[in-house]
Write a protein that holds these residues in place. Structure first.
Motif, PDB file in Angstrom:
ATOM      1  N   PHE A 277       0.815  -1.043   0.053  1.00 47.05           N
ATOM      2  CA  PHE A 277       0.082   0.064   0.180  1.00 47.05           C
ATOM      3  C   PHE A 277       0.830   1.281   0.082  1.00 47.05           C
ATOM      4  CE2 PHE A 277      -2.294   3.429   2.214  1.00 47.05           C
ATOM      5  CZ  PHE A 277      -3.250   3.505   1.599  1.00 47.05           C
ATOM      6  N   LEU A 278       1.660   1.371   0.975  1.00 50.71           N
ATOM      7  CA  LEU A 278       2.449   2.471   1.125  1.00 50.71           C
ATOM      8  C   LEU A 278       3.475   2.556   0.000  1.00 50.71           C
ATOM      9  CD1 LEU A 278       3.358   5.296   2.762  1.00 50.71           C
ATOM     10  CD2 LEU A 278       4.884   3.526   4.201  1.00 50.71           C
ATOM     11  N   ARG A 279       4.380   1.567  -0.494  1.00 51.52           N
ATOM     12  CA  ARG A 279       5.366   1.759  -1.485  1.00 51.52           C
ATOM     13  C   ARG A 279       4.792   2.263  -2.872  1.00 51.52           C
ATOM     14  NH1 ARG A 279       8.891  -3.433  -3.629  1.00 51.52           N
ATOM     15  NH2 ARG A 279      10.139  -2.329  -5.274  1.00 51.52           N
TER      16      ARG A 279
ATOM     17  N   GLY B 144      12.369  -3.427  10.171  1.00 52.72           N
ATOM     18  CA  GLY B 144      12.211  -4.244   9.277  1.00 52.72           C
ATOM     19  C   GLY B 144      12.301  -3.679   7.872  1.00 52.72           C
ATOM     20  N   GLY B 145      13.215  -3.921   6.805  1.00 49.16           N
ATOM     21  CA  GLY B 145      13.436  -2.955   6.005  1.00 49.16           C
ATOM     22  C   GLY B 145      12.829  -3.494   4.644  1.00 49.16           C
ATOM     23  N   LEU B 146      12.465  -3.013   3.688  1.00 50.34           N
ATOM     24  CA  LEU B 146      12.503  -3.456   2.176  1.00 50.34           C
ATOM     25  C   LEU B 146      13.579  -4.277   1.803  1.00 50.34           C
ATOM     26  CD1 LEU B 146      10.496  -3.948  -0.458  1.00 50.34           C
ATOM     27  CD2 LEU B 146      11.615  -1.909  -1.149  1.00 50.34           C
ATOM     28  N   THR B 147      14.838  -3.834   1.985  1.00 48.80           N
ATOM     29  CA  THR B 147      16.041  -4.740   1.548  1.00 48.80           C
ATOM     30  C   THR B 147      16.985  -4.317   3.029  1.00 48.80           C
ATOM     31  OG1 THR B 147      17.212  -2.297   0.875  1.00 48.80           O
ATOM     32  CG2 THR B 147      15.891  -3.661  -0.860  1.00 48.80           C
TER      33      THR B 147
ATOM     34  N   SER C  16       6.411   9.903  -6.642  1.00 45.91           N
ATOM     35  CA  SER C  16       7.832  10.736  -6.579  1.00 45.91           C
ATOM     36  C   SER C  16       8.733  10.243  -7.872  1.00 45.91           C
ATOM     37  CB  SER C  16       8.769  10.097  -5.355  1.00 45.91           C
ATOM     38  OG  SER C  16       9.094   8.618  -5.427  1.00 45.91           O
ATOM     39  N   GLY C  17       8.422   9.176  -8.400  1.00 46.93           N
ATOM     40  CA  GLY C  17       9.074   8.732  -9.643  1.00 46.93           C
ATOM     41  C   GLY C  17      10.373   8.040  -9.231  1.00 46.93           C
ATOM     42  N   LEU C  18      10.458   7.622  -7.895  1.00 40.93           N
ATOM     43  CA  LEU C  18      11.801   7.062  -7.313  1.00 40.93           C
ATOM     44  C   LEU C  18      11.449   5.469  -7.142  1.00 40.93           C
ATOM     45  CD1 LEU C  18      12.911   9.789  -4.768  1.00 40.93           C
ATOM     46  CD2 LEU C  18      13.613   9.386  -7.313  1.00 40.93           C
ATOM     47  N   ARG C  19      12.228   4.751  -6.842  1.00 41.29           N
ATOM     48  CA  ARG C  19      12.098   3.371  -6.596  1.00 41.29           C
ATOM     49  C   ARG C  19      12.558   3.075  -5.191  1.00 41.29           C
ATOM     50  NH1 ARG C  19      12.993  -0.515 -10.294  1.00 41.29           N
ATOM     51  NH2 ARG C  19      12.789  -1.873  -8.729  1.00 41.29           N
ATOM     52  N   ALA C  20      11.618   2.432  -4.295  1.00 38.69           N
ATOM     53  CA  ALA C  20      12.003   1.913  -2.892  1.00 38.69           C
ATOM     54  C   ALA C  20      13.221   0.966  -2.987  1.00 38.69           C
ATOM     55  CB  ALA C  20      10.873   1.553  -2.228  1.00 38.69           C
ATOM     56  N   GLY C  21      13.923   1.188  -2.256  1.00 38.20           N
ATOM     57  CA  GLY C  21      15.192   0.103  -2.083  1.00 38.20           C
ATOM     58  C   GLY C  21      16.292   0.393  -3.206  1.00 38.20           C
TER      59      GLY C  21
END
Length: 402
Positions: free
Chosen positions: A118-120, A161-164, A127-132
């Motif tokens: 949901f948040l990612r 706890g992180g995505l990466t 933003s046009g940015l990639r998480a991680g």
């Protein structure tokens, strides 16, 4: 001075984080997502401002921080699920200003999968940015004991706890400035499920002792003495105590509709805890009847209408349903609470007692719901005509206990 940290949401989760951050000398900017900002007194705001905190007024300021923590409230929605509308609004406000290398952390209580599913997407699309890759994304369960003087943020371990792995380490580096111990979860879902387990653990155990309270009353057993003895066991037992219901912001979730198999024990615990206000009213009516009085027309004084002692927060307080049911029985309900200046039930104001002892002496029944520190329980038990103690805090034999 530019802020290092932005906190979005200054309610029960964000405000303690902001206070911990300024205590750690981290320049912090805080954005309110609702009326929760009013819980910050003018004196406390002045003190925090002097130590580096600034209330946020311009969303553009979100683009100038290294860490952004979303602490927006997630109340139960009309359908019984989690209402993520304030988290969504916070995410959209942040996404439009998100810079590369920013660490974004969610602390709001959510169901497993929310941060990633949901948040990612909201952050990436806005933003046009990639998480991680371009920014770090992590989840950390909020561990707050409102009103506690003993448990400080520094002494409370934080789970991350992180995505990466890199996301986890970035979030851990931030929280390492606030707490003595950081615990790394395997990933986002594990960290989210920690919050779920901790909240459900509390509700399930309270439900157990609430059921024990009803059973022990029927058996003529002093449950409070049972708990006193049981908590001497040095292993395998943690003492919980019954009460008129469970309030607070941590909403239990049985995952019904969100998983292939729900948590049946949590569903049952919710049913037990939701019945407690009704049980308190039944006990109140029975006590009045035993003393030759009817609930109809009886003067009933409720003491402490917040959800927790020494805290003004009324979120989920069982006092409201108790007053509602007493009014339906025809009782004349009044209340006393040093932290609540006015109180409404069924959109009607409930009379507030100014003098505690005079009100207790005048009432046919006094019901102690929250034992605020300012209450002289010994004096109260002497003054009250009839006292129902739902918290087991009055001297033994001085009142009728739940």
């Amino acid at each position: 001075m530019p802020a290092d940290l932005a906190i979005i949401g200054l309610g029960p989760y964000g405000l303690p984080l902001a206070q911990a951050a300024v205590a750690a000398r981290i320049p912090t900017i805080g954005f309110a997502t609702g009326p929760e900002a009013g819980s910050l007194s003018a004196a406390e705001l002045r003190r925090m401002r002097a130590e580096g905190f600034r209330p946020g007024t311009d969303p553009a300021q979100l683009g100038r921080v290294r860490t952004a923590v979303i602490c927006a409230p997630t109340p139960r929605g009309a359908d019984g699920g989690v209402d993520l509308s304030q988290v969504e609004a916070a995410a959209r406000a942040l996404a439009g200003r998100l810079r590369p290398h920013t660490t974004v952390i969610l602390e709001s209580p959510v169901l497993p999968g929310t941060t990633g599913d949901f948040l990612r997407p909201l952050l990436e699309e806005g933003s046009g940015l990639r998480a991680g890759r371009d920014f770090h994304l992590a989840y950390s369960p909020s561990r707050v004991d409102p009103g506690s003087r003993d448990r400080t943020p520094a002494g409370t371990p934080k789970v991350i706890g992180g995505l990466t792995p890199a996301c986890t380490e970035s979030a851990a580096a931030f929280y390492g400035r606030l707490t003595d111990k950081v615990v790394r979860a395997r990933g986002l879902r594990e960290a989210e499920t920690v919050q779920l387990l901790e909240t459900n653990y509390r509700h399930v155990n309270i439900a157990l002792v609430n059921e024990m309270a009803v059973l022990c009353h029927d058996l003529g057993v002093d449950l409070w003495d049972v708990i006193r003895c049981a908590e001497t066991k040095p292993y395998g037992f943690q003492a919980f105590r019954p009460g008129p219901g469970v309030g607070g912001h941590g909403v239990p979730h049985d995952l019904t509709g969100h998983a292939s198999r729900g948590l049946r024990m949590v569903e049952l615990a919710q049913q037990v805890n939701h019945r407690m206000p009704r049980y308190v009213v039944q006990r109140a009516a029975a006590l009045l009847n035993e003393h030759g009085k009817s609930a109809r027309g009886a003067r009933v004084l409720l003491l402490g209408v917040t959800y927790k002692p020494d805290l003004a927060d009324q979120q989920g307080t069982p006092a409201r349903e108790i007053a509602h049911r007493l009014l339906e029985l025809g009782a004349q309900v009044s209340y006393h609470d040093p932290l609540v200046a006015s109180w409404n039930v069924l959109d009607r104001p409930v009379p507030r007692a100014d003098s505690l002892y005079e009100a207790a002496a005048d009432a046919d029944l006094t019901v102690l719901l929250q034992p605020h520190r300012t209450y002289d329980l010994q004096g109260l038990s002497v003054k009250a005509q009839l006292l129902l103690d739902t918290r087991g805090v009055t001297p033994t034999g001085a009142a009728h206990r739940l």
